[in-house]
Design a protein around this motif. Sequence first.
Motif, mmCIF file in Angstrom:
data_model
loop_
_atom_site.group_PDB
_atom_site.id
_atom_site.type_symbol
_atom_site.label_atom_id
_atom_site.label_comp_id
_atom_site.label_asym_id
_atom_site.label_seq_id
_atom_site.Cartn_x
_atom_site.Cartn_y
_atom_site.Cartn_z
ATOM 1 N N ASN A 54 -2.927 -10.070 -5.270
ATOM 2 C CA ASN A 54 -2.789 -9.308 -4.026
ATOM 3 C C ASN A 54 -4.106 -9.155 -3.277
ATOM 4 O OD1 ASN A 54 -0.105 -8.980 -4.538
ATOM 5 N ND2 ASN A 54 -0.250 -6.882 -5.259
ATOM 6 N N SER A 270 0.698 -6.781 6.404
ATOM 7 C CA SER A 270 1.085 -7.533 5.214
ATOM 8 C C SER A 270 0.394 -8.891 5.237
ATOM 9 C CB SER A 270 2.605 -7.713 5.160
ATOM 10 O OG SER A 270 3.053 -8.461 6.272
ATOM 11 N N SER A 325 4.869 -5.546 8.161
ATOM 12 C CA SER A 325 5.975 -4.924 7.448
ATOM 13 C C SER A 325 5.773 -3.429 7.575
ATOM 14 C CB SER A 325 5.981 -5.333 5.971
ATOM 15 O OG SER A 325 6.857 -4.490 5.236
ATOM 16 N N LYS A 330 3.507 -2.738 -1.457
ATOM 17 C CA LYS A 330 4.343 -3.901 -1.762
ATOM 18 C C LYS A 330 5.642 -3.450 -2.433
ATOM 19 C CE LYS A 330 3.678 -8.569 -3.626
ATOM 20 N NZ LYS A 330 2.697 -9.464 -4.299
ATOM 21 N N GLN A 397 0.075 -5.255 0.382
ATOM 22 C CA GLN A 397 0.065 -4.532 1.655
ATOM 23 C C GLN A 397 -1.273 -3.824 1.841
ATOM 24 O OE1 GLN A 397 2.936 -5.722 3.537
ATOM 25 N NE2 GLN A 397 2.908 -3.606 4.209
#
Length: 497
Positions: A54, A270, A325, A330, A397
């Motif tokens: 991530n 995102s 988003s 996430k 995120q």
Amino acid sequence: MNKPVSEHVDIALIGAGIMSATLGTFLKELEPSLNIAVFERLNDCAQESSHPWNNAGTGHAANCEMNYTPSNPDGTVDISKALEVNTEFDLSRQLWSYLVAKGKIKNPRDFIHPCPHMSFVWGEDNVKFLQQRFRQMSAHHCYHNMEYSDDPKQINEWAPLIMEGRDPKEKIAVTRVITGADVDYGALTHLLMTQLSDQTGFALHYKHEVIDVKQASDGKWNIEVKNLITHEKSITSAKFVFVGAGGRAIELLQKSGIPEGKGFGGFPVSGIWLRCDDEKIAARHHAKIYGKADKGSPPMSVPHLDTRIIGGKRSLLFGPYAGFSSKFLKHGSYLDLFESVKLNNIEPMLAVAKDNWALAEYLVGQVLQTSAHQFAMLQQFYPEAQHEDWKEVVAGQRVQIIRPGQDKKGVLEFGTELITSADKSFTVLMGASPGASTAAYIALNILKECFKNELDTNGWETRLKAIIPTYGIDLKQDAKACLDIRTATAKVLQLDN
């Protein structure tokens, strides 16, 4: 890790990412008798922003990220932000070296590997920018080892993938810093949490969600926690609370009711990566290579082609492609953004929306991009990339800070920020980059602001200097201290120096 939830603790850490692990490590080293509890809603630590897939694992030393070195109107480059981040990363290296030396982290290769950091540009104007950037940065002791080349043969030796199939007439240039690293912040978080869990007075509670936090009349904080397996609720009282819950921090800041948090909001961004796990391709690229960001893009979307070493396996990562988003995490809810809008922050959020159309247009464009467009960007870095060697993966995120400004106008911030109550008993970390890489610096700021009395009178400062030998020294100014500590930490962490 399955200890019962205590009714009373000294310290409560909300969120089991790199920040809580780092702050908890400092606190237990400074005062082993402290009773600390960590609450995490997921079933493991480092599952959001700290997870290795991530984030880019750059070990943001501001060697290669050109968004830290903007151009000035006179053609020079402002390197002040780069110097700040560069020396902040030194603090993380010192903490990690201390833990390795003490045997609390057995092998630094479990989380960090040497990896050159490179900046890569093409086009005449960008080459001029990089030349000027190199001149200014290499003149400073923090970047004395930076190299520059616009010679295709030299660049090919440093990074063959970016040269193969490239038009020999194209103007290109790179800078390289060989002392860079690839850091697996997920593995590091697990290592920190494991050594903490081995100590008395530390409890790590997975599948426990903090649903409310309120200050009692005695100044302590009542934390309402829900066990997500049994659905039972309990209250833990804490003298000090740190919220390092990533995108969920804003919700808990709002629930705390501290006046310092009024007007703050968040804007989620995102991301998507392209990932190559073909070992033959990955073995031919040993660098983290950053390009220039598109105008209007957020810092987390600066394109880069990265070597990643995760779980002993080498891969390549390219991106990220920014997107939108409404989730703040996430593993969050699509209602996160809408539920974060309150009466006290709606005006700053609307003001930011009005004043940041360039960002909105950029994100819409990214969302509408086809996979062909995305792959074309990869081929700007790696001309001979083949579709079948790469797969799309979703990045973590990030929630950019919207802070209240003057006249209720909002300001969109791309860094990280600590929001602390007036009595210094409650602090929240919000924001995104550089985040994990500067976790030690952020933790030290919390200690200085919220534990000043302990530092001044309880002997914490002396203990702190054993962990961070350059504590109180400005490494941007003191060249000898800077070079000496980098030599020392490189040896312990097995990095190039």
